[in-house]
Design a protein around this motif. Structure first.
Motif, PDB file in Angstrom:
ATOM      1  N   ASN A   2     -59.283   2.011  94.394  1.00 28.64           N
ATOM      2  CA  ASN A   2     -59.715   2.845  93.510  1.00 28.64           C
ATOM      3  C   ASN A   2     -58.571   2.307  92.224  1.00 28.64           C
ATOM      4  O   ASN A   2     -58.047   3.199  91.645  1.00 28.64           O
ATOM      5  CB  ASN A   2     -59.224   4.315  93.845  1.00 28.64           C
ATOM      6  N   HIS A   3     -58.299   1.219  92.218  1.00 26.45           N
ATOM      7  CA  HIS A   3     -57.250   0.722  91.117  1.00 26.45           C
ATOM      8  C   HIS A   3     -58.206  -0.242  90.228  1.00 26.45           C
ATOM      9  O   HIS A   3     -59.142  -1.087  90.766  1.00 26.45           O
ATOM     10  CB  HIS A   3     -56.325  -0.304  91.734  1.00 26.45           C
ATOM     11  N   ARG A   4     -58.045  -0.079  89.031  1.00 30.59           N
ATOM     12  CA  ARG A   4     -58.846  -1.063  88.178  1.00 30.59           C
ATOM     13  C   ARG A   4     -58.251  -2.255  88.023  1.00 30.59           C
ATOM     14  O   ARG A   4     -59.048  -3.293  87.660  1.00 30.59           O
ATOM     15  CB  ARG A   4     -59.054  -0.323  86.899  1.00 30.59           C
ATOM     16  N   HIS A   5     -56.855  -2.500  88.321  1.00 33.13           N
ATOM     17  CA  HIS A   5     -56.454  -3.674  88.048  1.00 33.13           C
ATOM     18  C   HIS A   5     -55.761  -4.092  89.328  1.00 33.13           C
ATOM     19  O   HIS A   5     -55.667  -3.468  90.398  1.00 33.13           O
ATOM     20  CB  HIS A   5     -55.378  -3.506  87.022  1.00 33.13           C
ATOM     21  N   PRO A   6     -55.337  -5.279  89.365  1.00 34.74           N
ATOM     22  CA  PRO A   6     -54.803  -5.909  90.700  1.00 34.74           C
ATOM     23  C   PRO A   6     -53.645  -5.090  90.989  1.00 34.74           C
ATOM     24  O   PRO A   6     -52.649  -4.480  90.422  1.00 34.74           O
ATOM     25  CB  PRO A   6     -54.360  -7.403  90.540  1.00 34.74           C
ATOM     26  N   ILE A   7     -53.497  -4.924  92.433  1.00 32.68           N
ATOM     27  CA  ILE A   7     -52.336  -4.122  93.007  1.00 32.68           C
ATOM     28  C   ILE A   7     -51.197  -4.868  92.941  1.00 32.68           C
ATOM     29  O   ILE A   7     -51.093  -6.169  93.297  1.00 32.68           O
ATOM     30  CB  ILE A   7     -52.584  -3.843  94.528  1.00 32.68           C
TER      31      ILE A   7
END
Length: 197
Positions: A118-123
């Protein structure tokens, strides 16, 4: 063709373990018998007879010779109490190591499971937050995993890596044209320690 038939009580060396067959009472009797012999040492025949009479262990000569050679660390063809006990302790260690190796399980079994973050960018950060009890003690058996990404999204995960909730950091500055909050450009994660006096 001749065949050798062992008596029911005669046991192969591969099947025998003294630490399994001798109890504490047997060991005390063997200790007393060794201390009563001249020089406090037993010969091949004396030890074989002692194990037969006290422990009920009867072995053929070839198998007993192998056992005797394992015990005879001083290579003087005599067994003293220290050599006898050292051999039994070694059997315990070998058995314990074998049992431990059987009980070990691989840390990862099977193929890895791919989860949606549910992240749009890398963790950028994964951390474990242990549960804090009301008395301020920390319980590491309970808690949550947190994941954070650059756009300010933070996900809370259970110990079984089930997504529990998602939150998003937002700017306190509002745009004049819109009543929405601006997302923060870059999120950093730092651990903060709260110390009380």
């Amino acid at each position: 063709i001749t065949s050798s038939i062992s008596s029911p009580e005669e046991t192969s060396n591969a099947d025998i373990s003294l630490q399994e067959r001798l109890d504490e009472g047997d060991l005390e009797k063997i200790h007393e018998a060794i201390m009563k012999t001249s020089g406090e040492k037993l010969t091949f025949a004396q030890l074989k007879n002692l194990l037969r009479t006290i422990g009920g262990i009867d072995m053929n000569d070839d198998d007993f010779k192998v056992l005797f050679m394992k015990m005879d660390t001083k290579r003087d063809n005599l067994i003293d109490w220290d050599e006898f006990v050292s051999h039994i302790l070694l059997e315990f260690q070998v058995k314990d190591a074998a049992a431990m190796q059987q009980s070990l399980t691989l840390p990862l079994e099977g193929y890895p499971k791919i989860l949606r973050t549910n992240h749009r960018h890398p963790i950028v950060k994964i951390t474990f937050c242990p549960a804090v009890k009301p008395d301020r003690t920390i319980n590491y058996l309970h808690g949550k995993y947190l994941t954070a990404s650059h756009e300010g999204a933070i996900n809370y995960w259970s110990l079984d890596m089930e997504l529990e909730r998602s939150v998003k950091s937002e700017s306190i500055h509002q745009q004049r044209e819109e009543e929405e909050f601006l997302p923060i450009d870059i999120t950093s994660v730092a651990k903060i320690i709260c110390m009380t006096k």
